[in-house]
Design a protein around this motif. Structure first.
Motif, mmCIF file in Angstrom:
data_model
loop_
_atom_site.group_PDB
_atom_site.id
_atom_site.type_symbol
_atom_site.label_atom_id
_atom_site.label_comp_id
_atom_site.label_asym_id
_atom_site.label_seq_id
_atom_site.Cartn_x
_atom_site.Cartn_y
_atom_site.Cartn_z
ATOM 1 N N LEU A 31 -99.139 -7.324 12.778
ATOM 2 C CA LEU A 31 -98.077 -7.361 11.774
ATOM 3 C C LEU A 31 -96.750 -7.004 12.435
ATOM 4 O O LEU A 31 -96.705 -6.199 13.368
ATOM 5 C CB LEU A 31 -98.377 -6.375 10.640
ATOM 6 N N LEU A 32 -95.687 -7.609 11.944
ATOM 7 C CA LEU A 32 -94.370 -7.395 12.535
ATOM 8 C C LEU A 32 -93.691 -6.207 11.870
ATOM 9 O O LEU A 32 -93.441 -6.230 10.659
ATOM 10 C CB LEU A 32 -93.515 -8.655 12.358
ATOM 11 N N ASP A 34 -90.497 -3.412 11.116
ATOM 12 C CA ASP A 34 -89.044 -3.542 10.971
ATOM 13 C C ASP A 34 -88.368 -2.946 12.206
ATOM 14 O O ASP A 34 -88.271 -3.591 13.228
ATOM 15 C CB ASP A 34 -88.580 -2.843 9.692
ATOM 16 N N ARG A 39 -97.140 0.044 16.406
ATOM 17 C CA ARG A 39 -97.844 -1.235 16.336
ATOM 18 C C ARG A 39 -98.719 -1.268 15.087
ATOM 19 O O ARG A 39 -99.442 -0.309 14.808
ATOM 20 C CB ARG A 39 -98.693 -1.425 17.598
ATOM 21 N N LYS A 301 -82.681 -6.924 17.680
ATOM 22 C CA LYS A 301 -83.289 -7.312 16.408
ATOM 23 C C LYS A 301 -82.177 -7.814 15.490
ATOM 24 O O LYS A 301 -81.584 -7.041 14.721
ATOM 25 C CB LYS A 301 -84.037 -6.126 15.783
#
Length: 344
Positions: A31-32, A34, A39, A301
């Protein structure tokens, strides 16, 4: 820890049947996150879904943070907070296995259905916030904290106003400004904000992307930075959250809703709260700008860059209030930031 090791450890902790040392028929989906370096994975075995959270590899501070997540999480659940159940935790690796709350956050609710549809969930959130701020402070052990045990003046100067001046104004925007004059205002702001009683549970990142909606109810995540602090900070974090951009009417309504909920827990002077709210909202807004500048520039990001202008507009609005009349230097710097961002 590679995927096979993760599955073996998770299977052993959860009591899942193993085949050749590995949990049988388990799907592992990364899963990504924010802004976090942790992890995240979703583990699915038949109809059962679990979220696995690991600290970064070879990161002692990350392991301490993981232990704070487990300890604070257990405490909040015992206090009745709407946090995910911690199914298992491995103290050696920092692997946390949690209830899977899905992928629908308050942020997505606003994006998909609009603010009017989301307001009942906001009301749920501020009701629950008032409860856990008071009840979560009871029996809270500052030794659980991985960062600092209390939100105080020094943290405001280093991690909020200092973060804004360094990461946003200097590193990202490369502005030329009167650092001495602005620094004096930041010290004055921190001194005033630090007068708010800091004896309550503080989440410190209480915003729409950290509030899940599961089965029609709000659930709170990312509480590992919890510590003792003042009441108004978390409410301000939610109401000035630039991911959503609540209008003034919604903010006023939710502040009143919160104060009603708080009144069922403790007696707290409303005028005092509103004075503290403005000061702590200013502190939080400075922290947001520092964090978004750092995440977009240093961590590469770009998602966060789009919220710098809304966060600056929020700061300008707060600085325009009568209670913030003593911060002309910060107000001018905010305008410089806004103009510079328009040309980036």
């Amino acid at each position: 820890m590679n995927p096979d090791q993760l599955l073996r450890l998770a299977g052993a902790l959860l009591g899942w049947p193993l085949h050749q040392g590995r949990a049988q028929q388990v799907a592992l989906v990364p899963l990504l996150p924010d802004g976090s370096s942790r992890r995240f994975f979703r583990l699915q075995r038949a109809e059962q879904k679990v979220i696995a959270i690991l600290p970064p590899e070879n990161d002692p501070a990350g392991l301490v943070e993981a232990r704070a997540f487990a300890r604070i999480g257990r405490h909040l659940r015992e206090c009745g907070a709407p946090t995910p159940a911690l199914l298992a935790f491995d103290d050696q690796t920092g692997l946390a296995l949690c209830e899977d709350l899905g992928a629908h956050r308050l942020y997505e609710e606003v994006q998909l259905r609009g603010l009017d549809a989301a307001l009942p969930f906001y009301a749920q959130a501020v009701h629950a916030l008032a409860r856990i701020q008071v009840r979560g402070a009871q029996g809270f052990d500052p030794d659980w904290c991985w960062d600092t045990p209390v939100y105080d003046r020094q943290l405001m100067l280093e991690r909020e106003s200092g973060y804004f001046l360094r990461a946003c104004c200097t590193d990202l925007l490369q502005l030329d400004f009167d650092g001495e004059a602005v620094g004096a205002e930041c010290r004055h702001l921190a001194e005033a904000a630090s007068q708010a009683p800091a004896r309550f549970f503080l989440h410190r990142d209480f915003q729409s992307r950290n509030i899940m909606i599961s089965n029609g109810a709000v659930r709170f995540i990312d509480f590992q930075g919890g510590r003792l602090g003042p009441l108004a900070y978390d409410l301000a974090s939610l109401l000035i959250d630039p991911y959503v951009g609540l209008n003034a009417a919604a903010q006023e309504h939710l502040l009143a809703t919160y104060l009603q909920a708080l009144g069922r827990e403790i007696n707290y002077d409303h005028e005092q709260f509103e004075r503290e709210y403005l000061l702590l909202a200013l502190q939080r807004n400075l922290q947001i700008l520092g964090a978004f500048a750092f995440l977009s520039r240093v961590k590469q990001k770009p998602f966060f860059a789009q919220f710098l202008v809304p966060a600056l507009d929020s700061l300008r609005g707060l600085l325009a209030k009568p209670g913030a009349a003593g911060y002309a230097g910060l107000n001018h710097l905010c305008q410089l930031c806004r103009r510079k961002l328009e040309h980036l």
